[in-house]
Motif scaffolding. Sequence first.
Motif, mmCIF file in Angstrom:
data_model
loop_
_atom_site.group_PDB
_atom_site.id
_atom_site.type_symbol
_atom_site.label_atom_id
_atom_site.label_comp_id
_atom_site.label_asym_id
_atom_site.label_seq_id
_atom_site.Cartn_x
_atom_site.Cartn_y
_atom_site.Cartn_z
ATOM 1 N N ALA A 109 0.847 -1.183 0.000
ATOM 2 C CA ALA A 109 0.000 0.000 0.000
ATOM 3 C C ALA A 109 0.885 1.237 0.000
ATOM 4 O O ALA A 109 1.821 1.333 0.802
ATOM 5 C CB ALA A 109 -0.918 0.004 1.231
ATOM 6 N N ARG A 110 0.612 2.168 -0.903
ATOM 7 C CA ARG A 110 1.414 3.383 -0.981
ATOM 8 C C ARG A 110 0.601 4.470 -1.664
ATOM 9 O O ARG A 110 -0.426 4.213 -2.277
ATOM 10 C CB ARG A 110 2.727 3.166 -1.727
ATOM 11 C CG ARG A 110 2.552 2.842 -3.215
ATOM 12 C CD ARG A 110 2.251 1.405 -3.443
ATOM 13 N NE ARG A 110 2.342 1.045 -4.856
ATOM 14 C CZ ARG A 110 1.608 0.123 -5.427
ATOM 15 N NH1 ARG A 110 0.700 -0.551 -4.738
ATOM 16 N NH2 ARG A 110 1.752 -0.155 -6.709
ATOM 17 N N SER A 111 1.095 5.714 -1.532
ATOM 18 C CA SER A 111 0.394 6.866 -2.073
ATOM 19 C C SER A 111 1.386 7.784 -2.754
ATOM 20 O O SER A 111 2.546 7.898 -2.330
ATOM 21 C CB SER A 111 -0.337 7.619 -0.971
ATOM 22 O OG SER A 111 -0.871 8.835 -1.453
ATOM 23 N N ALA A 112 0.935 8.462 -3.813
ATOM 24 C CA ALA A 112 1.790 9.419 -4.514
ATOM 25 C C ALA A 112 1.912 10.725 -3.741
ATOM 26 O O ALA A 112 2.775 11.548 -4.052
ATOM 27 C CB ALA A 112 1.233 9.689 -5.911
ATOM 28 N N SER A 113 1.081 10.929 -2.756
ATOM 29 C CA SER A 113 1.145 12.146 -1.948
ATOM 30 C C SER A 113 1.601 11.815 -0.539
ATOM 31 O O SER A 113 1.406 10.696 -0.052
ATOM 32 C CB SER A 113 -0.224 12.833 -1.904
ATOM 33 O OG SER A 113 -1.187 11.963 -1.347
ATOM 34 N N ASP A 114 2.212 12.787 0.115
ATOM 35 C CA ASP A 114 2.643 12.596 1.496
ATOM 36 C C ASP A 114 1.430 12.567 2.424
ATOM 37 O O ASP A 114 0.369 13.087 2.126
ATOM 38 C CB ASP A 114 3.580 13.734 1.921
ATOM 39 C CG ASP A 114 4.882 13.718 1.129
ATOM 40 O OD1 ASP A 114 5.304 12.620 0.719
ATOM 41 O OD2 ASP A 114 5.450 14.808 0.913
ATOM 42 N N LEU A 124 -8.639 -2.083 5.653
ATOM 43 C CA LEU A 124 -8.539 -3.075 4.578
ATOM 44 C C LEU A 124 -7.367 -4.017 4.816
ATOM 45 O O LEU A 124 -7.492 -5.243 4.680
ATOM 46 C CB LEU A 124 -8.390 -2.365 3.232
ATOM 47 C CG LEU A 124 -8.288 -3.264 2.005
ATOM 48 C CD1 LEU A 124 -9.593 -4.027 1.788
ATOM 49 C CD2 LEU A 124 -7.959 -2.437 0.762
ATOM 50 N N LEU A 125 -6.220 -3.459 5.205
ATOM 51 C CA LEU A 125 -5.036 -4.282 5.452
ATOM 52 C C LEU A 125 -5.236 -5.183 6.661
ATOM 53 O O LEU A 125 -4.839 -6.355 6.656
ATOM 54 C CB LEU A 125 -3.810 -3.397 5.648
ATOM 55 C CG LEU A 125 -3.404 -2.523 4.448
ATOM 56 C CD1 LEU A 125 -2.171 -1.700 4.787
ATOM 57 C CD2 LEU A 125 -3.157 -3.372 3.214
ATOM 58 N N PRO A 135 -6.649 -8.722 -0.718
ATOM 59 C CA PRO A 135 -7.632 -7.800 -1.287
ATOM 60 C C PRO A 135 -7.438 -7.655 -2.789
ATOM 61 O O PRO A 135 -6.362 -7.942 -3.321
ATOM 62 C CB PRO A 135 -7.323 -6.483 -0.566
ATOM 63 C CG PRO A 135 -5.856 -6.563 -0.267
ATOM 64 C CD PRO A 135 -5.596 -8.016 0.033
ATOM 65 N N GLU A 136 -8.468 -7.223 -3.468
ATOM 66 C CA GLU A 136 -8.350 -6.918 -4.890
ATOM 67 C C GLU A 136 -7.507 -5.654 -5.063
ATOM 68 O O GLU A 136 -7.529 -4.761 -4.210
ATOM 69 C CB GLU A 136 -9.736 -6.690 -5.498
ATOM 70 C CG GLU A 136 -10.595 -7.939 -5.572
ATOM 71 C CD GLU A 136 -10.034 -8.953 -6.544
ATOM 72 O OE1 GLU A 136 -9.500 -8.544 -7.597
ATOM 73 O OE2 GLU A 136 -10.118 -10.161 -6.241
ATOM 74 N N PRO A 137 -6.742 -5.543 -6.163
ATOM 75 C CA PRO A 137 -6.034 -4.283 -6.427
ATOM 76 C C PRO A 137 -7.044 -3.139 -6.510
ATOM 77 O O PRO A 137 -8.083 -3.263 -7.155
ATOM 78 C CB PRO A 137 -5.366 -4.528 -7.789
ATOM 79 C CG PRO A 137 -5.269 -6.013 -7.907
ATOM 80 C CD PRO A 137 -6.476 -6.550 -7.206
ATOM 81 N N GLN A 138 -6.735 -2.032 -5.834
ATOM 82 C CA GLN A 138 -7.690 -0.914 -5.819
ATOM 83 C C GLN A 138 -7.021 0.363 -5.354
ATOM 84 O O GLN A 138 -6.028 0.350 -4.609
ATOM 85 C CB GLN A 138 -8.872 -1.230 -4.912
ATOM 86 C CG GLN A 138 -8.488 -1.543 -3.481
ATOM 87 C CD GLN A 138 -9.658 -2.078 -2.680
ATOM 88 O OE1 GLN A 138 -10.554 -1.340 -2.275
ATOM 89 N NE2 GLN A 138 -9.652 -3.406 -2.454
#
Length: 311
Positions: A109-114, A124-125, A135-138
């Motif tokens: 799990a990761r995000s392009a924003s801080d 979910l995790l 989980p499904e990719p989302q």
Amino acid sequence: MGFDREALREAVKTHGKVTRVVIAGIKGSSPREVGTAMLVWEDGQSGTIGGGTLEYQAAEAARSQSAPMRQTHHALGPDMGQCCGGAVTLLSETYDLEAVDRLDDAVIARSASDGEMPLSVKRLLSQARGQGVAPEPQLIDGWMVEPVHEPARNLWIWGAGHVGRALVDVLSPLPDLSITWVDTGPERFPSDVPNGVTTVPASKPAELVRHAPRDAEHLVLTYSHNLDLELCNRLLLHDFRFAGLIGSATKWARFRSRLAALGHAPERIGRITCPIGDPALGKHPQMIAVGVAAQILRPARQNEIKKDLSA
């Protein structure tokens, strides 16, 4: 489908920095589904997110990307030369070996924003860990969540001749197969073996059958009829999900007789499929490989497998 960490690792080892472009979200129709990814490096790429202008532009942008991660949105329509009529969100991430080594979770799990991981992603995790279900990719609240890909099927290919090589070429790109490739010596294998294929040279290949998982699938196509027969014998003694033998109806009739003489019951012998593939396609190695690939991937055969396992 999931995050193929090992394919990414191999690509980085071979090409240096690699950008992984994944479809993170879809609105309307799209040529590929969420979680579909391609790997892009300076002078090449592998995988596909659907082809066409979208893929071309995404690959070119990936090669010039300076940020470690970037999220972009794309409308699919006449301006892009695609007729899907929907829109996709792409997440592009650049990796070196150090970055790949940090991917040590079963779900990434990761995000392009801080910012701190939102509660929705944490839940979910936690649910995935508690239930043991990936989980499904989302894309959820700006965070991309993908399970690490684990091949669902073990396929053992016995023989590295022309047909064995053609089979590996056809089957190795498929994401759900973990391929073990066996022959009598290292010189039997090509110098360039696809990523994700484990070659096992063994002077006595039949001795390796006992090491195969009992739910593995097997394709027997060695250079020797005697070795083919011994492999069939050992497989019948060991167990398997599917076993296919290359050969003619005449060869199979002889094998059935010899396997019966070795003590195997007719219904047990009948679990081996021979001939494999589609004889109507011809005997060219690539044609045999296409027929065999269609046979082992056919949904109807998968239903038969499920019935066998539940019996």
